[in-house]
Design a protein around this motif. Structure first.
Motif, short mmCIF file in Angstrom:
data_model
loop_
_atom_site.label_atom_id
_atom_site.label_comp_id
_atom_site.label_asym_id
_atom_site.label_seq_id
_atom_site.Cartn_x
_atom_site.Cartn_y
_atom_site.Cartn_z
N ALA A 1 -11.66 2.24 -9.68
CA ALA A 1 -11.54 2.70 -8.29
C ALA A 1 -12.07 4.13 -8.16
N LEU A 2 -11.66 5.00 -9.08
CA LEU A 2 -12.09 6.41 -9.01
C LEU A 2 -13.61 6.52 -9.16
N LYS A 3 -14.13 5.71 -10.04
CA LYS A 3 -15.59 5.70 -10.27
C LYS A 3 -16.33 5.25 -9.00
N ASN A 4 -15.66 4.45 -8.20
CA ASN A 4 -16.29 3.93 -6.98
C ASN A 4 -15.92 4.72 -5.73
N GLY A 5 -15.42 5.92 -5.95
CA GLY A 5 -15.24 6.84 -4.83
C GLY A 5 -13.88 6.81 -4.15
N PHE A 6 -12.95 6.01 -4.66
CA PHE A 6 -11.62 6.01 -4.05
C PHE A 6 -10.87 7.28 -4.47
N LYS A 7 -10.03 7.78 -3.56
CA LYS A 7 -9.30 9.02 -3.83
C LYS A 7 -7.89 8.71 -4.31
N ARG A 8 -7.45 9.50 -5.30
CA ARG A 8 -6.06 9.40 -5.76
C ARG A 8 -5.12 9.91 -4.68
N VAL A 9 -4.05 9.20 -4.42
CA VAL A 9 -3.03 9.70 -3.49
C VAL A 9 -1.65 9.45 -4.10
N THR A 10 -0.69 10.23 -3.63
CA THR A 10 0.70 9.96 -4.03
C THR A 10 1.20 8.87 -3.10
N LEU A 11 1.48 7.71 -3.66
CA LEU A 11 1.84 6.56 -2.83
C LEU A 11 3.31 6.58 -2.41
N LEU A 12 4.11 7.31 -3.18
CA LEU A 12 5.55 7.30 -2.92
C LEU A 12 5.90 8.25 -1.77
N THR A 13 6.56 7.73 -0.76
CA THR A 13 7.01 8.55 0.36
C THR A 13 8.53 8.76 0.23
N GLU A 14 9.05 9.72 0.98
CA GLU A 14 10.50 9.97 0.95
C GLU A 14 11.27 8.72 1.37
N LYS A 15 10.75 8.06 2.41
CA LYS A 15 11.41 6.85 2.91
C LYS A 15 11.52 5.77 1.82
N GLY B 1 0.79 -1.24 0.00
CA GLY B 1 0.00 0.00 0.00
C GLY B 1 0.81 1.28 0.00
N TYR B 2 0.31 2.27 0.75
CA TYR B 2 0.93 3.60 0.83
C TYR B 2 2.37 3.48 1.36
N GLY B 3 3.29 4.16 0.68
CA GLY B 3 4.68 4.16 1.15
C GLY B 3 5.49 2.97 0.67
N SER B 4 4.99 2.28 -0.36
CA SER B 4 5.72 1.11 -0.87
C SER B 4 6.89 1.52 -1.76
N ILE B 5 7.83 0.59 -1.88
CA ILE B 5 8.96 0.80 -2.79
C ILE B 5 8.45 0.66 -4.24
N PRO B 6 8.80 1.64 -5.09
CA PRO B 6 8.27 1.60 -6.46
C PRO B 6 8.97 0.61 -7.39
N LYS C 1 14.87 4.19 -0.27
CA LYS C 1 15.15 2.75 -0.39
C LYS C 1 15.25 2.36 -1.85
N TRP C 2 14.38 2.93 -2.65
CA TRP C 2 14.34 2.62 -4.08
C TRP C 2 15.65 3.02 -4.74
N LEU C 3 16.11 4.25 -4.41
CA LEU C 3 17.36 4.73 -5.01
C LEU C 3 18.52 3.81 -4.64
N LYS C 4 18.51 3.34 -3.38
CA LYS C 4 19.58 2.44 -2.94
C LYS C 4 19.55 1.12 -3.70
N ARG C 5 18.33 0.61 -3.90
CA ARG C 5 18.21 -0.74 -4.47
C ARG C 5 18.20 -0.76 -5.99
N LYS C 6 17.93 0.39 -6.57
CA LYS C 6 17.68 0.45 -8.01
C LYS C 6 18.78 -0.21 -8.83
N ASN C 7 20.00 0.05 -8.44
CA ASN C 7 21.09 -0.49 -9.24
C ASN C 7 21.59 -1.85 -8.74
#
Ligand code: SD4
Length: 288
Positions: free
Chosen positions: A116-130, A54-59, A134-140
């Motif tokens: 999801a949007l049609k059913n009332g769910f709200k768009r959020v930015t899922l990516l957090t700084e944390k 969910g929210y705050g996951s590694i991309p 982690k993503w930048l560290k693992r990317k390579n």
């Protein structure tokens, strides 16, 4: 039966304990058991400290968080799932809507977001700084193979007081996965499976391997032959190992009698249980 071991809830990983508590409270308030599954999993999805759900996951490789989830109801033998869903923090809730409001089982990508949007769910930015750090560290790095708490699926299986069985799972998949990659979690029979006459199973670990063995389905089918949940899980892990599959996987299983078990390949993982006697964290049996 001497001891009535239900209701009973089991969940993957240490964060499963939080999900179980909310699911138990929901269940004991007399709410729909599917609400219990959904609300329990929502807690983990909304927690920014869990960077694998969910929210705050590694991309993924392109820097987008893409989420997979599924839910299955024993009494109706219906399921709903979403895959590669962006910008929605609670994919298990969208999966439930797919199950309850459509004739489909699985919606993916843009279609899932539109639904999801049609059913009332709200768009959020899922990516957090944390997660970005982690993503930048693992990317390579090469894909991380070792087991760690930052990188896993919440899977929850529930047996209610009527002895009906329900299951749900939610994940961002393998960290830094290829864009568009979908794992086992939204695939019914792989990431989870329920047969209301038999039991329920949920998976964690390398989705590719779980899918290639229809892991959760196979464990339920083992239980159908009278094999207890622990041995039913062991047998599937052993079958994977016998075919030279070495990626880490784990399963939790629960049957209609309230017996449960968990097994994993080569390395243990914690899983959480909740029943009338209280709650506990247990370790999976390691099989090779
Ligand atoms: C997947 N099974 O997408 C998930 C991820 C996971 O340990 O549980 N990783 O393959």
């Amino acid at each position: 039966m001497k001891s009535l071991n239900w209701p009973l809830i089991i969940s993957t990983w240490n964060f499963g304990a939080k999900a179980n508590r909310v699911a138990w409270e929901t269940l004991t308030r007399g709410e729909d058991p599917l609400d219990a599954v959904e609300k329990g999993i929502n807690v983990v999805e909304k927690d920014p400290d869990v960077t694998s759900v969910g929210y705050g996951s590694i991309p993924n490789t392109d820097g987008y968080v893409e989420l997979d989830a599924a839910i299955m109801s024993g009494p109706t033998h219906k399921a709903g799932a979403v895959a590669a869903l962006k910008e929605i923090a609670t994919p298990i809730s969208v999966a439930r809507k797919v199950m309850e409001k459509t004739n489909s089982v699985l919606l993916v990508g843009d279609g899932a977001l539109k639904f999801a949007l049609k059913n009332g769910f709200k768009r959020v930015t899922l990516l957090t700084e944390k997660a970005k750090e982690k993503w930048l560290k693992r990317k390579n790095q090469e894909r991380v193979k070792k087991v760690d708490d930052n990188h896993d699926t919440i899977g929850l299986v529930l047996l209610d007081s009527r002895r009906n069985i329900y299951a749900g799972c939610s994940t961002s998949g393998l960290a830094v996965k290829i864009s568009g990659r979908v794992g086992d979690s939204p695939i019914i029979g792989a990431g989870l499976y329920v047969d209301n006459e038999i039991g329920g199973v949920a998976a964690t670990g390398t989705g590719e391997q779980i899918m290639m063995f229809c892991g959760s389905f196979l464990i339920v089918e083992n239980m159908r032959r009278g094999i207890p949940p622990q041995e039913a899980c062991d047998a599937v892990i052993k079958r994977m190992a016998s075919k030279g599959q070495k990626e880490w996987v784990g399963f939790i299983a629960l049957n209609k009698e309230g017996q449960y078990g968990a097994a994993s390949l080569e390395k243990e993982f914690p899983y959480a249980i909740y029943c009338k006697k209280g709650e506990a964290i247990q370790k999976s049996k390691v099989c090779e």
